[in-house]
Design a protein around this motif. Structure first.
Motif, mmCIF file in Angstrom:
data_model
loop_
_atom_site.group_PDB
_atom_site.id
_atom_site.type_symbol
_atom_site.label_atom_id
_atom_site.label_comp_id
_atom_site.label_asym_id
_atom_site.label_seq_id
_atom_site.Cartn_x
_atom_site.Cartn_y
_atom_site.Cartn_z
ATOM 1 N N SER A 1 35.922 38.770 52.127
ATOM 2 C CA SER A 1 35.264 40.018 52.507
ATOM 3 C C SER A 1 35.496 41.138 51.500
ATOM 4 C CB SER A 1 35.771 40.484 53.878
ATOM 5 O OG SER A 1 35.579 39.505 54.860
ATOM 6 N N TRP A 2 36.492 40.985 50.654
ATOM 7 C CA TRP A 2 36.837 42.038 49.697
ATOM 8 C C TRP A 2 36.205 41.828 48.323
ATOM 9 C CZ3 TRP A 2 38.587 46.185 51.856
ATOM 10 C CH2 TRP A 2 39.417 46.111 52.972
ATOM 11 N N GLU A 3 35.271 40.898 48.193
ATOM 12 C CA GLU A 3 34.704 40.606 46.877
ATOM 13 C C GLU A 3 34.100 41.848 46.199
ATOM 14 O OE1 GLU A 3 34.039 38.519 43.510
ATOM 15 O OE2 GLU A 3 35.207 37.905 45.277
ATOM 16 N N PRO A 4 33.345 42.712 46.919
ATOM 17 C CA PRO A 4 32.820 43.906 46.241
ATOM 18 C C PRO A 4 33.919 44.838 45.740
ATOM 19 C CG PRO A 4 31.653 43.524 48.307
ATOM 20 C CD PRO A 4 32.842 42.624 48.310
ATOM 21 N N GLN A 5 35.062 44.829 46.404
ATOM 22 C CA GLN A 5 36.175 45.658 45.954
ATOM 23 C C GLN A 5 36.918 45.009 44.788
ATOM 24 O OE1 GLN A 5 35.417 45.426 49.517
ATOM 25 N NE2 GLN A 5 34.350 47.285 48.840
ATOM 26 N N LEU A 6 37.127 43.704 44.844
ATOM 27 C CA LEU A 6 37.828 43.039 43.749
ATOM 28 C C LEU A 6 37.074 43.233 42.435
ATOM 29 C CD1 LEU A 6 39.004 39.688 45.389
ATOM 30 C CD2 LEU A 6 40.304 41.784 45.054
ATOM 31 N N ARG A 7 35.758 43.129 42.488
ATOM 32 C CA ARG A 7 34.970 43.281 41.267
ATOM 33 C C ARG A 7 35.074 44.692 40.697
ATOM 34 N NH1 ARG A 7 29.328 40.044 42.688
ATOM 35 N NH2 ARG A 7 30.287 37.982 42.960
ATOM 36 N N ALA A 8 35.127 45.695 41.575
ATOM 37 C CA ALA A 8 35.185 47.086 41.113
ATOM 38 C C ALA A 8 36.604 47.505 40.739
ATOM 39 C CB ALA A 8 34.623 48.014 42.190
ATOM 40 N N PHE A 9 37.579 47.179 41.586
ATOM 41 C CA PHE A 9 38.938 47.672 41.388
ATOM 42 C C PHE A 9 39.648 46.945 40.250
ATOM 43 C CE2 PHE A 9 37.889 49.522 45.296
ATOM 44 C CZ PHE A 9 38.881 50.374 45.747
ATOM 45 N N ALA A 10 39.293 45.675 40.007
ATOM 46 C CA ALA A 10 39.990 44.899 38.982
ATOM 47 C C ALA A 10 39.731 45.422 37.582
ATOM 48 C CB ALA A 10 39.583 43.425 39.072
ATOM 49 N N ARG A 11 38.794 46.323 37.419
ATOM 50 C CA ARG A 11 38.569 46.927 36.103
ATOM 51 C C ARG A 11 39.743 47.800 35.674
ATOM 52 N NH1 ARG A 11 32.591 47.594 35.010
ATOM 53 N NH2 ARG A 11 31.556 46.216 36.501
ATOM 54 N N ARG A 12 40.533 48.261 36.659
ATOM 55 C CA ARG A 12 41.666 49.129 36.312
ATOM 56 C C ARG A 12 42.940 48.829 37.107
ATOM 57 N NH1 ARG A 12 38.947 54.725 38.448
ATOM 58 N NH2 ARG A 12 37.096 53.719 37.591
ATOM 59 N N HIS A 13 42.895 47.871 38.033
ATOM 60 C CA HIS A 13 44.051 47.567 38.864
ATOM 61 C C HIS A 13 44.268 46.062 38.966
ATOM 62 C CE1 HIS A 13 44.613 51.679 40.350
ATOM 63 N NE2 HIS A 13 43.298 51.751 40.482
ATOM 64 N N ARG A 14 45.498 45.690 39.250
ATOM 65 C CA ARG A 14 45.815 44.321 39.623
ATOM 66 C C ARG A 14 45.512 44.185 41.122
ATOM 67 N NH1 ARG A 14 51.862 41.612 39.971
ATOM 68 N NH2 ARG A 14 51.168 39.480 40.498
ATOM 69 N N CYS A 15 44.559 43.360 41.463
ATOM 70 C CA CYS A 15 44.065 43.266 42.835
ATOM 71 C C CYS A 15 44.466 41.929 43.458
ATOM 72 C CB CYS A 15 42.545 43.396 42.867
ATOM 73 S SG CYS A 15 41.937 44.965 42.233
ATOM 74 N N ILE A 16 44.955 41.996 44.692
ATOM 75 C CA ILE A 16 45.323 40.804 45.444
ATOM 76 C C ILE A 16 44.647 40.863 46.805
ATOM 77 C CG2 ILE A 16 47.202 39.523 46.563
ATOM 78 C CD1 ILE A 16 48.121 41.759 43.705
ATOM 79 N N ALA A 17 43.927 39.814 47.154
ATOM 80 C CA ALA A 17 43.380 39.642 48.494
ATOM 81 C C ALA A 17 43.924 38.335 49.053
ATOM 82 C CB ALA A 17 41.856 39.618 48.471
ATOM 83 N N TYR A 18 44.233 38.308 50.329
ATOM 84 C CA TYR A 18 44.781 37.086 50.921
ATOM 85 C C TYR A 18 44.154 36.839 52.282
ATOM 86 C CZ TYR A 18 47.880 40.030 53.842
ATOM 87 O OH TYR A 18 48.377 40.943 54.731
ATOM 88 N N ALA A 19 44.179 35.580 52.679
ATOM 89 C CA ALA A 19 43.714 35.183 54.000
ATOM 90 C C ALA A 19 44.906 35.207 54.949
ATOM 91 C CB ALA A 19 43.089 33.794 53.954
ATOM 92 N N ALA A 20 44.757 35.924 56.049
ATOM 93 C CA ALA A 20 45.835 36.010 57.036
ATOM 94 C C ALA A 20 46.119 34.642 57.645
ATOM 95 C CB ALA A 20 45.449 36.999 58.135
#
Length: 292
Positions: A35-54
């Protein structure tokens, strides 16, 4: 892709992208790490991004033990994700169920938090609606068990605070609904019973929340009726918080309005890192202005 080991022996699926200061995304009940794919694509340009499945959400483990599902374990799992990634402090971004996890993580581990984004919190957040939310969660758990995710998923995905997404972006909503239909029905039911229905109302935690100094951004859609009063409560309670209301928007905030969501959260994180997101000026207490 990697995994994190939980304190009680389960495995959580992680996905990581980008470099820079870490941002950890915590998903809602009806979503998962995807669900966070739109955020990973945008935020990873300047941040280390981690998304996980609960836990309960494949490819993470789906414990069969009902006792494995709780708000406390959701906090422990977030701590396990940070440990697995070697992260001391992170910006935590959570939606709905994930927003509750982020908030409770901030209460339990304030030293591990650089900022909190608390979005879509949420149905049953206040004591006045807690009993109704608990009953609705238990009913939904039964339907996941009896109907299965493939049949009940589309019904759940078309709830009163989801149709806004469906109307704006039918294709995006359909992908969201299709993903929900793939959820493990046992994991969904146990999450509803152990995490959702059993979590405490936030206004019973007003004292600890009032002492939480972490910078916080609260986001709600103005057509997500159950999130409006909790958003105001959090704004009035968290000392270093800001409130963003997205117009004509429902519950699935990050997917329904990804550009507005991304812009707001990235600006918030930048302000925190610049040291310019501070606690509310005590002169802005809301009291009637006294004229000299």
């Amino acid at each position: 892709m990697t995994t994190a080991a939980t304190h009680d022996g389960y495995r959580l699926h992680l996905e990581e992208s980008g470099q820079g200061s870490p941002v950890v995304f915590v998903h809602e009940f009806a979503g998962d790490h995807r669900s966070w794919e739109p955020q990973l694509r945008a935020f990873a340009r300047r941040h280390r991004c981690i998304a996980y499945a609960a836990r309960g959400y494949p490819p993470s483990d789906v414990p069969a033990d009902p006792a494995a599902y709780s708000q406390e374990n959701a906090v422990r799992d977030l701590r396990s994700v940070l440990a697995a990634c070697g992260i001391d402090r992170a910006h935590i971004v959570g939606l709905s169920m994930g927003g509750f996890a982020a908030l409770h993580f901030g209460l339990a581990h304030p030293e591990r938090v650089r900022s909190l984004t608390i979005a879509g919190v949420g149905y049953g957040a206040l004591a006045s609606g807690h009993a109704a939310f608990r009953e609705a969660s238990l009913q939904a758990a039964e339907r996941f068990e009896t109907l299965g995710s493939a049949r009940y998923g589309p019904i759940y995905a078309a709830g009163p605070a989801r149709v806004q997404y469906q109307n704006k972006d039918p294709r995006g909503w359909q992908a969201f609904a299709d993903a929900l239909c793939q959820h493990d029905a046992t994991g969904a039911a146990l999450t509803l019973r152990g995490v959702q229905a059993a979590r405490p109302a936030l206004d019973t935690l007003a004292g600890p929340l009032g002492a939480l100094a972490a910078p916080a951004l609260i986001i709600a859609g103005d057509e997500d009726d159950h999130a409006l009063e909790p958003a105001l409560f959090l704004k009035r309670t968290l000392p270093a918080s800001g409130l963003l209301m997205l117009p004509k928007t429902g519950h699935t905030l990050n997917l329904e309005e990804p550009e507005a969501f991304n812009r707001a959260v990235l600006d918030f994180i930048a302000a925190v890192e610049a040291g310019s997101w501070t606690a509310r000026d005590p002169r802005a207490s809301g009291e009637v202005m006294k004229l000299s």
